[in-house]
Design an enzyme around this catalytic site. Sequence first.
Site, PDB file in Angstrom:
ATOM      1  N   LYS A  11       0.849  -1.212   0.000  1.00 27.82           N
ATOM      2  CA  LYS A  11       0.000   0.000   0.000  1.00 27.82           C
ATOM      3  C   LYS A  11       0.868   1.239   0.000  1.00 27.82           C
ATOM      4  O   LYS A  11       2.025   1.210   0.435  1.00 27.82           O
ATOM      5  CB  LYS A  11      -0.943   0.013   1.206  1.00 27.82           C
ATOM      6  CG  LYS A  11      -0.280   0.097   2.597  1.00 27.82           C
ATOM      7  CD  LYS A  11       0.095   1.484   3.064  1.00 27.82           C
ATOM      8  CE  LYS A  11       0.786   1.476   4.424  1.00 27.82           C
ATOM      9  NZ  LYS A  11       1.600   2.651   4.706  1.00 27.82           N
ATOM     10  N   ASP A 138      -2.249  -2.238   9.993  1.00 27.91           N
ATOM     11  CA  ASP A 138      -2.432  -2.055   8.545  1.00 27.91           C
ATOM     12  C   ASP A 138      -3.095  -3.267   7.881  1.00 27.91           C
ATOM     13  O   ASP A 138      -3.403  -3.214   6.681  1.00 27.91           O
ATOM     14  CB  ASP A 138      -1.082  -1.824   7.855  1.00 27.91           C
ATOM     15  CG  ASP A 138      -0.627  -0.368   7.967  1.00 27.91           C
ATOM     16  OD1 ASP A 138      -1.492   0.499   8.209  1.00 27.91           O
ATOM     17  OD2 ASP A 138       0.575  -0.120   7.807  1.00 27.91           O
TER      18      ASP A 138
END
Length: 284
Positions: A11, A138
């Site tokens: 990401k 995350d």
Amino acid sequence: MITLAEKAYAKINLTLDVLAKREDGYHDLRSVMQTVSLCDDVEIDLDTGKPWKISCGAASIPCDERNLAWKAARAFFDRIGKEPDGIEIRIFKRIPSEAGLAGGSADAAAVLRVLNRWANDPFSVGELCALGAKVGSDVPFCVLGGTALAEGRGEKLSKLLDAPELHLVICKPPVAFATPELFRRLDSVEIKERPDTEAMLRALHSGDRKRIAGLLCNVFEQAVAGYREIDAIKKSLLANGALGAVMTGSGSAVYGIFRSADCAKAACDALITEYPQTFAAKTV
Ligand code: ATP
């Protein structure tokens, strides 16, 4: 024995704002996050008839129960209340570590997704995200994927319309920053520039690539001011045609957005000799 395979996508943070420090000592964050094509490959053998095993070919990453992919598998089987007769996880790493690219979380999320599919989807995406939150902050975003607004410690996610296709160059210098140290530094400096998250949400909604690139902002950059590499990489990306460039997460990777794959390739070529961990990628 059954073998499962899944891609574990990294990401980037298009915006990252650090808000108030909470009573529990954590900071509230607000970040627009985006999945990118840079990925690890995760393979899982089930019913190996042997003790649990994990390999990932990187000396700096623990290959035991401390690995986030292992933790994710443990959490999954604990939750469904049964487990196969032995499991082997193989991770083929491409995502640099200590980069702000959520490499470990991506592997954990890939494990959760592929095991959920193998078990005929006992958990909804929301339930899988909640399971992932126990493994790392995350992981929920990496389970969800695409484009999302993350709040709280990163676990409160609002799915957004997918960003338009963006051509990227991601560059990881050898320097690494300890995330707790960055939070401490941020607490001690006056944050001069914050992302305009609402404007980024509008730019994403209208698919305006130039505007998206112009609104990239990460407050952690103010905590790493003075690190030559971060500045040098941003300058190189911009000099080679990036519409915008910024550090991702708590660093130290920096990425730029380009108008085409060809422009991205040229910028990648300009950096790769000095920084071998440089990748051309795109949003997925
Ligand atoms: P983030 O963006 O979430 O801060 P990061 O890019 O800084 O992540 P990671 O690649 O996720 O860093 O690695 C962070 C730490 O997690 C490393 O110190 C590593 O030893 C550990 N770790 C545990 N499992 C993994 C894994 N499967 N892949 C990479 N690192 C892992």
